[in-house]
Design a protein around this motif. Structure first.
Motif, PDB file in Angstrom:
ATOM      1  N   MET A   1       0.840  -1.196   0.000  1.00 26.06           N
ATOM      2  CA  MET A   1       0.000   0.000   0.000  1.00 26.06           C
ATOM      3  C   MET A   1       0.878   1.251   0.000  1.00 26.06           C
ATOM      4  O   MET A   1       1.875   1.316   0.723  1.00 26.06           O
ATOM      5  CB  MET A   1      -0.914   0.018   1.228  1.00 26.06           C
ATOM      6  CG  MET A   1      -2.030  -1.011   1.168  1.00 26.06           C
ATOM      7  SD  MET A   1      -3.157  -0.889   2.590  1.00 26.06           S
ATOM      8  CE  MET A   1      -2.212  -1.723   3.861  1.00 26.06           C
ATOM      9  N   LYS A   2       0.493   2.220  -0.808  1.00 32.50           N
ATOM     10  CA  LYS A   2       1.148   3.521  -0.828  1.00 32.50           C
ATOM     11  C   LYS A   2       0.130   4.563  -0.394  1.00 32.50           C
ATOM     12  O   LYS A   2      -0.943   4.676  -0.983  1.00 32.50           O
ATOM     13  CB  LYS A   2       1.676   3.844  -2.227  1.00 32.50           C
ATOM     14  CG  LYS A   2       2.427   5.170  -2.299  1.00 32.50           C
ATOM     15  CD  LYS A   2       2.991   5.412  -3.683  1.00 32.50           C
ATOM     16  CE  LYS A   2       3.761   6.729  -3.730  1.00 32.50           C
ATOM     17  NZ  LYS A   2       4.313   6.989  -5.090  1.00 32.50           N
ATOM     18  N   ARG A   3       0.464   5.313   0.657  1.00 31.57           N
ATOM     19  CA  ARG A   3      -0.466   6.293   1.210  1.00 31.57           C
ATOM     20  C   ARG A   3      -0.625   7.498   0.287  1.00 31.57           C
ATOM     21  O   ARG A   3       0.350   8.018  -0.255  1.00 31.57           O
ATOM     22  CB  ARG A   3       0.012   6.752   2.585  1.00 31.57           C
ATOM     23  CG  ARG A   3      -0.938   7.716   3.290  1.00 31.57           C
ATOM     24  CD  ARG A   3      -0.435   8.069   4.683  1.00 31.57           C
ATOM     25  NE  ARG A   3      -0.305   6.893   5.544  1.00 31.57           N
ATOM     26  CZ  ARG A   3      -0.653   6.858   6.823  1.00 31.57           C
ATOM     27  NH1 ARG A   3      -1.190   7.930   7.387  1.00 31.57           N
ATOM     28  NH2 ARG A   3      -0.481   5.770   7.543  1.00 31.57           N
ATOM     29  N   GLN A   4      -1.879   7.905   0.136  1.00 30.38           N
ATOM     30  CA  GLN A   4      -2.195   9.121  -0.597  1.00 30.38           C
ATOM     31  C   GLN A   4      -2.838  10.102   0.369  1.00 30.38           C
ATOM     32  O   GLN A   4      -3.581   9.705   1.257  1.00 30.38           O
ATOM     33  CB  GLN A   4      -3.183   8.828  -1.742  1.00 30.38           C
ATOM     34  CG  GLN A   4      -2.708   7.747  -2.701  1.00 30.38           C
ATOM     35  CD  GLN A   4      -1.493   8.176  -3.492  1.00 30.38           C
ATOM     36  OE1 GLN A   4      -1.559   9.122  -4.274  1.00 30.38           O
ATOM     37  NE2 GLN A   4      -0.375   7.494  -3.287  1.00 30.38           N
ATOM     38  N   SER A   5      -2.572  11.361   0.205  1.00 33.31           N
ATOM     39  CA  SER A   5      -3.176  12.367   1.085  1.00 33.31           C
ATOM     40  C   SER A   5      -3.433  13.631   0.278  1.00 33.31           C
ATOM     41  O   SER A   5      -2.615  14.529   0.216  1.00 33.31           O
ATOM     42  CB  SER A   5      -2.251  12.668   2.266  1.00 33.31           C
ATOM     43  OG  SER A   5      -2.877  13.528   3.184  1.00 33.31           O
ATOM     44  N   GLU A   6      -4.582  13.637  -0.377  1.00 36.06           N
ATOM     45  CA  GLU A   6      -4.966  14.786  -1.179  1.00 36.06           C
ATOM     46  C   GLU A   6      -5.978  15.626  -0.414  1.00 36.06           C
ATOM     47  O   GLU A   6      -7.028  15.130  -0.012  1.00 36.06           O
ATOM     48  CB  GLU A   6      -5.556  14.321  -2.513  1.00 36.06           C
ATOM     49  CG  GLU A   6      -4.568  13.544  -3.380  1.00 36.06           C
ATOM     50  CD  GLU A   6      -5.175  13.096  -4.691  1.00 36.06           C
ATOM     51  OE1 GLU A   6      -6.340  13.457  -4.952  1.00 36.06           O
ATOM     52  OE2 GLU A   6      -4.485  12.379  -5.442  1.00 36.06           O
ATOM     53  N   GLU A   7      -5.638  16.886  -0.215  1.00 36.90           N
ATOM     54  CA  GLU A   7      -6.494  17.825   0.523  1.00 36.90           C
ATOM     55  C   GLU A   7      -6.834  17.276   1.911  1.00 36.90           C
ATOM     56  O   GLU A   7      -7.943  17.433   2.406  1.00 36.90           O
ATOM     57  CB  GLU A   7      -7.775  18.113  -0.269  1.00 36.90           C
ATOM     58  CG  GLU A   7      -7.510  18.760  -1.630  1.00 36.90           C
ATOM     59  CD  GLU A   7      -8.787  19.014  -2.400  1.00 36.90           C
ATOM     60  OE1 GLU A   7      -9.871  18.642  -1.889  1.00 36.90           O
ATOM     61  OE2 GLU A   7      -8.712  19.585  -3.493  1.00 36.90           O
ATOM     62  N   GLY A   8      -5.863  16.603   2.501  1.00 32.03           N
ATOM     63  CA  GLY A   8      -6.042  16.085   3.854  1.00 32.03           C
ATOM     64  C   GLY A   8      -6.850  14.812   3.951  1.00 32.03           C
ATOM     65  O   GLY A   8      -7.080  14.309   5.051  1.00 32.03           O
ATOM     66  N   LYS A   9      -7.293  14.278   2.821  1.00 36.15           N
ATOM     67  CA  LYS A   9      -8.106  13.058   2.828  1.00 36.15           C
ATOM     68  C   LYS A   9      -7.217  11.841   2.614  1.00 36.15           C
ATOM     69  O   LYS A   9      -6.470  11.757   1.642  1.00 36.15           O
ATOM     70  CB  LYS A   9      -9.185  13.132   1.745  1.00 36.15           C
ATOM     71  CG  LYS A   9     -10.165  11.977   1.795  1.00 36.15           C
ATOM     72  CD  LYS A   9     -11.257  12.132   0.747  1.00 36.15           C
ATOM     73  CE  LYS A   9     -12.253  10.976   0.818  1.00 36.15           C
ATOM     74  NZ  LYS A   9     -13.316  11.097  -0.207  1.00 36.15           N
ATOM     75  N   TYR A  10      -7.340  10.883   3.522  1.00 34.77           N
ATOM     76  CA  TYR A  10      -6.509   9.677   3.477  1.00 34.77           C
ATOM     77  C   TYR A  10      -7.053   8.644   2.488  1.00 34.77           C
ATOM     78  O   TYR A  10      -8.254   8.416   2.405  1.00 34.77           O
ATOM     79  CB  TYR A  10      -6.448   9.052   4.873  1.00 34.77           C
ATOM     80  CG  TYR A  10      -5.942   7.628   4.900  1.00 34.77           C
ATOM     81  CD1 TYR A  10      -4.590   7.351   4.960  1.00 34.77           C
ATOM     82  CD2 TYR A  10      -6.837   6.558   4.866  1.00 34.77           C
ATOM     83  CE1 TYR A  10      -4.124   6.048   4.994  1.00 34.77           C
ATOM     84  CE2 TYR A  10      -6.388   5.250   4.898  1.00 34.77           C
ATOM     85  CZ  TYR A  10      -5.031   5.001   4.958  1.00 34.77           C
ATOM     86  OH  TYR A  10      -4.580   3.706   4.977  1.00 34.77           O
TER      87      TYR A  10
ATOM     88  N   ASP B   1      -0.119  11.348  13.633  1.00 34.13           N
ATOM     89  CA  ASP B   1      -0.735  11.664  12.343  1.00 34.13           C
ATOM     90  C   ASP B   1      -0.657  10.473  11.389  1.00 34.13           C
ATOM     91  O   ASP B   1      -1.526  10.295  10.528  1.00 34.13           O
ATOM     92  CB  ASP B   1      -0.038  12.876  11.702  1.00 34.13           C
ATOM     93  CG  ASP B   1      -0.373  14.182  12.429  1.00 34.13           C
ATOM     94  OD1 ASP B   1      -1.320  14.194  13.225  1.00 34.13           O
ATOM     95  OD2 ASP B   1       0.342  15.182  12.187  1.00 34.13           O
ATOM     96  N   TYR B   2       0.381   9.676  11.544  1.00 36.55           N
ATOM     97  CA  TYR B   2       0.534   8.469  10.722  1.00 36.55           C
ATOM     98  C   TYR B   2      -0.492   7.406  11.102  1.00 36.55           C
ATOM     99  O   TYR B   2      -1.125   6.781  10.245  1.00 36.55           O
ATOM    100  CB  TYR B   2       1.952   7.916  10.882  1.00 36.55           C
ATOM    101  CG  TYR B   2       2.138   6.502  10.378  1.00 36.55           C
ATOM    102  CD1 TYR B   2       2.337   6.224   9.030  1.00 36.55           C
ATOM    103  CD2 TYR B   2       2.100   5.424  11.270  1.00 36.55           C
ATOM    104  CE1 TYR B   2       2.498   4.930   8.579  1.00 36.55           C
ATOM    105  CE2 TYR B   2       2.256   4.128  10.827  1.00 36.55           C
ATOM    106  CZ  TYR B   2       2.456   3.883   9.483  1.00 36.55           C
ATOM    107  OH  TYR B   2       2.606   2.587   9.038  1.00 36.55           O
TER     108      TYR B   2
END
Length: 400
Positions: A329-338, A375-376
């Motif tokens: 899995m690679k984490r995405q965080s666009e506009e604060g959305k996980y 936060d992680y």
């Protein structure tokens, strides 16, 4: 698509491991594949002894129930594989025309999958070997986090919060409570308890992780100071905390398991004894033991859904012709959305390796986790499970 499939669960169970198995099965049944889907009964033991369960016939209801059933439904077994074992496994896979092999487990299991894939390649047997990550310890390299960790983290943080609410019931209290978590070499689980910190409480929380040497004298000074200030102390200790020489602090009292590793557990009792002898302060211990990996009622819905999706992705990668890889899995965080993206990493990059808590995510002066760590972890403990009940208890599903 020709040939058959084999699914193996390995290592310690988690609350969500069956979701990955069901994800694989569901994806296969939705594809043109027409072969048998085997499950090795008892993990690698079933594989070596040709004890298989046909999974094609699991009903939709059975598969659905397995998604909220903790523990390894196919069974698991800790065993140090030999070269002869690997040779036998590949021969068994060949005899049963298994062309798709899915191994659900941690870093040690990825090492096993790697060995099987390499031997099959060496003897000219064509088979797709796909590793499916699973670990409450969250120590797998190559993936943002491991299925199983989010639920264990949520359970531990909730348990610590509950304990603190109980302690707060007494207006004047200066008790010391030690809570022991799993974590042989890493502090991901102990660190997750930091989510239960209460800023305005009458308690101090001290967290000790294996990545940072444990300083007993400093710990004694901090608990004594809180005691004098009429404040409670909650000590969170990973089972594998070590001294400045890198030695498990209660190593002299431990035995070894079948894999040649120290049988950890009991560090809280050792620390309790040290505190009471040095300070005279009565101390209690709580061990979360296997509850931290087996509680589905406190599981993270995010973790459940990701474990299922990673199983489906394992089949899709096999369909694409990939082999010798682990789904990641690679984490995405666009506009604060996980969110996460699913990809693959070579087994060579993750097999037998461990991922540690980054040094900058721990404050060794305060013995606390930093905001970066919190936060992680926070996004992956989100969501609650609604577990169907019968007679006031969860209704689980068995396979064996």
């Amino acid at each position: 698509m020709k040939g058959n499939c084999m699914i193996v669960q390995s290592g310690g169970p988690t609350a969500v491991i069956n979701n990955s198995m069901v994800g694989i099965i569901d994806a296969i049944l939705q594809s043109p594949f027409s072969g048998k889907i085997y499950g090795a009964a008892g993990g690698i033991h079933g594989l070596l002894n040709e004890s298989f369960i046909i999974l094609n016939h699991l009903s939709i209801q059975d598969r659905y129930r397995l998604r909220w059933t903790p523990g390894a439904a196919l069974g698991t077994w800790r065993h140090k594989l030999t070269a002869a074992d690997v040779e036998r496994i590949v021969a068994i896979l060949r005899e049963n025309d298994v062309r798709f092999f899915f191994y659900i487990g941690g870093n040690g299991s990825m090492n096993v999958a790697k060995a099987i894939g390499e031997y099959a390649d060496a003897v000219g047997y064509e088979i797709a070997v796909i590793g499916v990550p699973k670990s409450i310890d969250n120590d797998l390299v190559g993936t943002d986090h491991s299925p199983g960790y989010g639920s264990a983290a949520k359970f531990l943080a909730t348990s610590v919060l509950d304990i603190q609410m109980d302690m707060a019931s007494y207006p004047v209290s200066n008790r010391i409570t030690i809570i022991e978590t799993m974590g042989r070499h890493t502090g991901w689980l102990a660190g997750a308890c930091s989510l239960a910190e209460i800023a305005d409480s009458n308690s101090q929380m001290l967290i000790y992780i294996p990545e940072v040497p444990f300083q007993l004298q400093d710990c004694l000074e901090k608990v004594s100071r809180a005691y004098e200030e009429k404040r409670n102390t909650v000590l969170i200790v990973a089972e594998g905390i070590r001294n400045s020489q890198g030695k498990v602090i209660h190593e002299d009292h431990l035995e070894y398991d079948s894999l040649g590793r120290l049988k950890l557990g009991g560090v809280s009792s050792c620390l309790k004894e040290a505190i009471e002898e040095s300070t005279g302060i009565a101390t209690r211990t709580i061990s979360s033991s296997i509850w931290q990996r087996s509680s589905i009622t406190l599981a993270s819905k995010t973790d459940v859904d990701e474990a299922y999706s990673i199983g489906k992705e394992a089949w899709h990668q096999a369909e694409e012709g990939k082999t010798g890889v682990m789904v990641a899995m690679k984490r995405q965080s666009e506009e604060g959305k996980y969110s996460v993206l699913y990809q693959s990493v070579e087994l060579e990059e993750t097999a037998g390796k461990e991922r540690f808590v980054p040094a900058e995510w721990y404050d060794p002066i305060q013995n606390a986790m930093t905001k970066q760590f919190k936060d992680y972890v926070l996004p992956i403990i989100q969501g609650e499970m609604l577990v169907p009940m019968e007679g006031g208890l969860p209704r689980y599903q068995r396979v064996m």
